[in-house]
Structures are given as C-alpha cells and as structure tokens.
Write a protein that holds these residues in place. Structure first.
Motif, PDB file in Angstrom:
ATOM      1  N   VAL A  89       0.824  -1.210   0.000  1.00 18.94           N
ATOM      2  CA  VAL A  89       0.000   0.000   0.000  1.00 18.94           C
ATOM      3  C   VAL A  89       0.859   1.261   0.000  1.00 18.94           C
ATOM      4  O   VAL A  89       0.503   2.267  -0.606  1.00 18.94           O
ATOM      5  N   ALA A  90       2.015   1.216   0.659  1.00 18.77           N
ATOM      6  CA  ALA A  90       2.887   2.387   0.710  1.00 18.77           C
ATOM      7  C   ALA A  90       3.449   2.755  -0.662  1.00 18.77           C
ATOM      8  O   ALA A  90       3.808   3.913  -0.898  1.00 18.77           O
ATOM      9  N   SER A  91       3.498   1.792  -1.580  1.00 15.91           N
ATOM     10  CA  SER A  91       4.026   2.068  -2.918  1.00 15.91           C
ATOM     11  C   SER A  91       2.927   2.421  -3.913  1.00 15.91           C
ATOM     12  O   SER A  91       3.214   2.754  -5.057  1.00 15.91           O
ATOM     13  N   MET A  92       1.676   2.349  -3.491  1.00 13.64           N
ATOM     14  CA  MET A  92       0.559   2.564  -4.407  1.00 13.64           C
ATOM     15  C   MET A  92       0.367   4.056  -4.697  1.00 13.64           C
ATOM     16  O   MET A  92       0.464   4.891  -3.801  1.00 13.64           O
ATOM     17  N   TYR A  93       0.124   4.343  -5.968  1.00 13.76           N
ATOM     18  CA  TYR A  93      -0.223   5.708  -6.362  1.00 13.76           C
ATOM     19  C   TYR A  93      -1.227   5.666  -7.494  1.00 13.76           C
ATOM     20  O   TYR A  93      -1.416   4.656  -8.157  1.00 13.76           O
ATOM     21  N   GLN A  94      -1.902   6.801  -7.691  1.00 12.08           N
ATOM     22  CA  GLN A  94      -2.938   6.917  -8.719  1.00 12.08           C
ATOM     23  C   GLN A  94      -2.558   8.049  -9.652  1.00 12.08           C
ATOM     24  O   GLN A  94      -2.150   9.125  -9.206  1.00 12.08           O
ATOM     25  N   ASN A  95      -2.700   7.818 -10.960  1.00 10.92           N
ATOM     26  CA  ASN A  95      -2.417   8.893 -11.904  1.00 10.92           C
ATOM     27  C   ASN A  95      -3.682   9.699 -12.174  1.00 10.92           C
ATOM     28  O   ASN A  95      -4.763   9.400 -11.643  1.00 10.92           O
ATOM     29  N   ILE A  96      -3.569  10.700 -13.009  1.00 13.59           N
ATOM     30  CA  ILE A  96      -4.690  11.592 -13.275  1.00 13.59           C
ATOM     31  C   ILE A  96      -5.818  10.901 -14.035  1.00 13.59           C
ATOM     32  O   ILE A  96      -6.965  11.332 -14.000  1.00 13.59           O
ATOM     33  N   SER A  97      -5.532   9.774 -14.676  1.00 14.04           N
ATOM     34  CA  SER A  97      -6.544   9.026 -15.410  1.00 14.04           C
ATOM     35  C   SER A  97      -7.312   8.044 -14.531  1.00 14.04           C
ATOM     36  O   SER A  97      -8.195   7.347 -15.012  1.00 14.04           O
ATOM     37  N   GLY A  98      -6.958   7.947 -13.268  1.00 12.88           N
ATOM     38  CA  GLY A  98      -7.655   7.057 -12.358  1.00 12.88           C
ATOM     39  C   GLY A  98      -7.106   5.644 -12.339  1.00 12.88           C
ATOM     40  O   GLY A  98      -7.748   4.743 -11.826  1.00 12.88           O
ATOM     41  N   GLN A  99      -5.908   5.444 -12.883  1.00 11.44           N
ATOM     42  CA  GLN A  99      -5.276   4.127 -12.860  1.00 11.44           C
ATOM     43  C   GLN A  99      -4.406   4.031 -11.614  1.00 11.44           C
ATOM     44  O   GLN A  99      -3.736   4.993 -11.241  1.00 11.44           O
TER      45      GLN A  99
END
Length: 107
Positions: A89-99
């Motif tokens: 979870v600490a490495s998770m990120y979301q881009n502007i497209s919602g991915q």
C-alpha cells in the motif's frame, strides 16, 4: 477549385499512410477481475520492481450501477485477486486518469 483539389490530395495521402500503419499489440497480459461489484483490468507493467496497474471499467458512467465504494480499496482487492499477491500500500499511487499502480509482495 484548387483548394478542393489540394484537400482531396491530402485526404488521399493520409488514407494511404493509414493502410501502412500496423496495429500495436499489447506486450503485457491483462487479466480482468470482478471485485466489489466492479470490473477491473490488472496488468503487469514492470518486472523490476514488480509493478501492476489496475484500471476500473467505468460501466459507461451508469448512474444505476452498484453502490459506490472507495476506489483505492477496490484497486487493492483487484490487484490481490488478479495476482494472488498482496499489494504494498505504501508504494501505491494513482495517476490523473484514475489508474492505480502498486508493487506487490508475494510472501
């Protein structure tokens, strides 16, 4: 008349170049999973470190779809279901497209 002829020539050249273009096939294998009443597409995008991308199907923006859930929780469940490994979870990120992008831990 000259303008119309040049436009037709431009359209013809553009059409010919479209025939020469070859479709690009995806290198990664995408796995479709059904998590929390939503459909997700999970794809491995990197080998070192192992990173997966989760993209949610927006169901054509159907307002009468299943009840809303937090997308982050859905993405975690979808990646875990598709890979059998637990997302970090600490490495998770979301881009502007919602991915969502996340590393996984297969212990």
């Amino acid at each position: 008349m000259v303008l119309r002829g040049s436009i037709l020539a431009l359209v013809a050249v553009t059409g010919l170049t479209a025939f020469e273009a070859t479709p690009v096939a995806a290198k990664e294998e995408t796995k479709s999973v059904f998590s929390m009443s939503r459909t997700w597409a999970v794809t491995q995008v990197s080998d070192s470190p192992v990173v997966y991308r989760a993209t949610r199907d927006n169901n054509n923006l159907n307002p009468f779809g299943p009840p809303p859930r937090l997308r982050t929780v859905q993405a975690i469940a979808a990646i875990q279901q598709a890979t059998g490994c637990k997302p970090i979870v600490a490495s998770m990120y979301q881009n502007i497209s919602g991915q969502f992008f996340s590393q996984v831990s297969c212990n």
